[in-house]
Design a protein around this motif. Structure first.
Motif, PDB file in Angstrom:
ATOM      1  N   SER A  55       0.833  -1.205   0.000  1.00 35.90           N
ATOM      2  CA  SER A  55       0.000   0.000   0.000  1.00 35.90           C
ATOM      3  C   SER A  55       0.868   1.256   0.000  1.00 35.90           C
ATOM      4  CB  SER A  55      -0.917  -0.015   1.222  1.00 35.90           C
ATOM      5  OG  SER A  55      -1.763   1.099   1.222  1.00 35.90           O
ATOM      6  N   TYR A  56       1.923   1.249   0.806  1.00 35.88           N
ATOM      7  CA  TYR A  56       2.823   2.404   0.855  1.00 35.88           C
ATOM      8  C   TYR A  56       3.382   2.706  -0.539  1.00 35.88           C
ATOM      9  CZ  TYR A  56       6.956   5.237   1.607  1.00 35.88           C
ATOM     10  OH  TYR A  56       7.900   6.229   1.517  1.00 35.88           O
ATOM     11  N   LYS A  59       0.775   3.845  -3.173  1.00 31.15           N
ATOM     12  CA  LYS A  59       0.362   5.238  -2.970  1.00 31.15           C
ATOM     13  C   LYS A  59       1.474   6.206  -3.371  1.00 31.15           C
ATOM     14  CE  LYS A  59      -1.373   4.405   1.229  1.00 31.15           C
ATOM     15  NZ  LYS A  59      -2.051   4.606   2.519  1.00 31.15           N
ATOM     16  N   LYS A  63       1.084   9.083  -6.239  1.00 30.04           N
ATOM     17  CA  LYS A  63       1.422  10.488  -5.965  1.00 30.04           C
ATOM     18  C   LYS A  63       2.610  10.964  -6.795  1.00 30.04           C
ATOM     19  CE  LYS A  63       1.340   9.656  -1.397  1.00 30.04           C
ATOM     20  NZ  LYS A  63       1.513   9.896   0.046  1.00 30.04           N
ATOM     21  N   GLY A  92      -6.073   2.622  -8.498  1.00 28.99           N
ATOM     22  CA  GLY A  92      -5.966   3.956  -7.922  1.00 28.99           C
ATOM     23  C   GLY A  92      -6.006   5.049  -8.973  1.00 28.99           C
ATOM     24  N   GLU A  96      -8.772   7.850  -9.276  1.00 26.06           N
ATOM     25  CA  GLU A  96      -8.293   9.229  -9.224  1.00 26.06           C
ATOM     26  C   GLU A  96      -8.825  10.044 -10.398  1.00 26.06           C
ATOM     27  OE1 GLU A  96      -3.999  11.378  -8.592  1.00 26.06           O
ATOM     28  OE2 GLU A  96      -4.099   9.801 -10.104  1.00 26.06           O
ATOM     29  N   GLN A 101      -7.533  12.358  -6.180  1.00 22.35           N
ATOM     30  CA  GLN A 101      -6.431  11.588  -5.610  1.00 22.35           C
ATOM     31  C   GLN A 101      -6.786  10.916  -4.284  1.00 22.35           C
ATOM     32  OE1 GLN A 101      -2.664  13.397  -4.104  1.00 22.35           O
ATOM     33  NE2 GLN A 101      -1.731  12.181  -5.759  1.00 22.35           N
ATOM     34  N   LEU A 105      -6.281   6.966  -3.518  1.00 22.78           N
ATOM     35  CA  LEU A 105      -5.481   6.408  -2.425  1.00 22.78           C
ATOM     36  C   LEU A 105      -6.310   5.439  -1.586  1.00 22.78           C
ATOM     37  CD1 LEU A 105      -3.584   9.654  -1.354  1.00 22.78           C
ATOM     38  CD2 LEU A 105      -2.699   7.758  -2.730  1.00 22.78           C
ATOM     39  N   ILE A 108      -6.611   2.153  -3.417  1.00 21.66           N
ATOM     40  CA  ILE A 108      -5.375   1.371  -3.257  1.00 21.66           C
ATOM     41  C   ILE A 108      -5.413   0.610  -1.939  1.00 21.66           C
ATOM     42  CG2 ILE A 108      -2.906   1.605  -2.753  1.00 21.66           C
ATOM     43  CD1 ILE A 108      -2.809   3.724  -5.004  1.00 21.66           C
ATOM     44  N   ASP A 109      -5.741   1.295  -0.859  1.00 17.53           N
ATOM     45  CA  ASP A 109      -5.779   0.637   0.444  1.00 17.53           C
ATOM     46  C   ASP A 109      -6.752  -0.540   0.459  1.00 17.53           C
ATOM     47  OD1 ASP A 109      -3.826   2.075   1.827  1.00 17.53           O
ATOM     48  OD2 ASP A 109      -5.246   3.604   2.504  1.00 17.53           O
TER      49      ASP A 109
END
Length: 133
Positions: A55-56, A59, A63, A92, A96, A101, A105, A108-109
């Protein structure tokens, strides 16, 4: 009569070193750590670790941050985790484009949490990955 910059730096470094080492020379016993009333943290499950890691990075990719272009090995992902990463980034980006955005995000989570749970961490697909000993 002033000191040269080098002399001043040497003096400051010596003073700092002395300050750091002198407290360790005490004859008194070390202070005991205060007792903690909270339980020790439990180890994370493979699915939780996968979720946090994938996830990190997904994201970060959405971004467009500085480190988002690292490859899967540099990010510490297994092959299956990277596949989840790519699926999550695509989801994502689609979200988006429609809702912004923040919603991308969130998408995605959700997707990463689901896929990592389904695959119990998705760690068995990389020949470079080794279980903890």
């Amino acid at each position: 009569m002033g000191t040269t910059p080098r002399a001043a730096i040497r003096y400051a470094a010596t003073a700092l070193l002395a300050a750091l080492t002198l407290p360790g020379c005490s004859n008194s016993p070390p202070h005991a750590a205060p007792a903690s009333s909270s339980p020790s943290p439990t180890p994370s499950s493979p699915a939780q670790i996968c979720t946090a890691l994938v996830s990190y990075w997904a994201k970060e990719t959405l971004k467009g941050t500085k480190w988002s272009g690292l490859d899967w090995e540099q990010k510490g992902l297994s092959n299956d985790q990277y596949a989840i990463h790519e699926e999550a980034v695509a989801a994502g980006r689609a979200e988006e484009a429609i809702h912004g955005q923040d919603k991308g995000l969130e998408a995605i989570d959700r997707l990463v949490t689901q896929r990592c749970a389904e695959q119990n961490g998705a760690t068995w697909s990389s020949e470079n990955w080794r279980p903890p000993q």
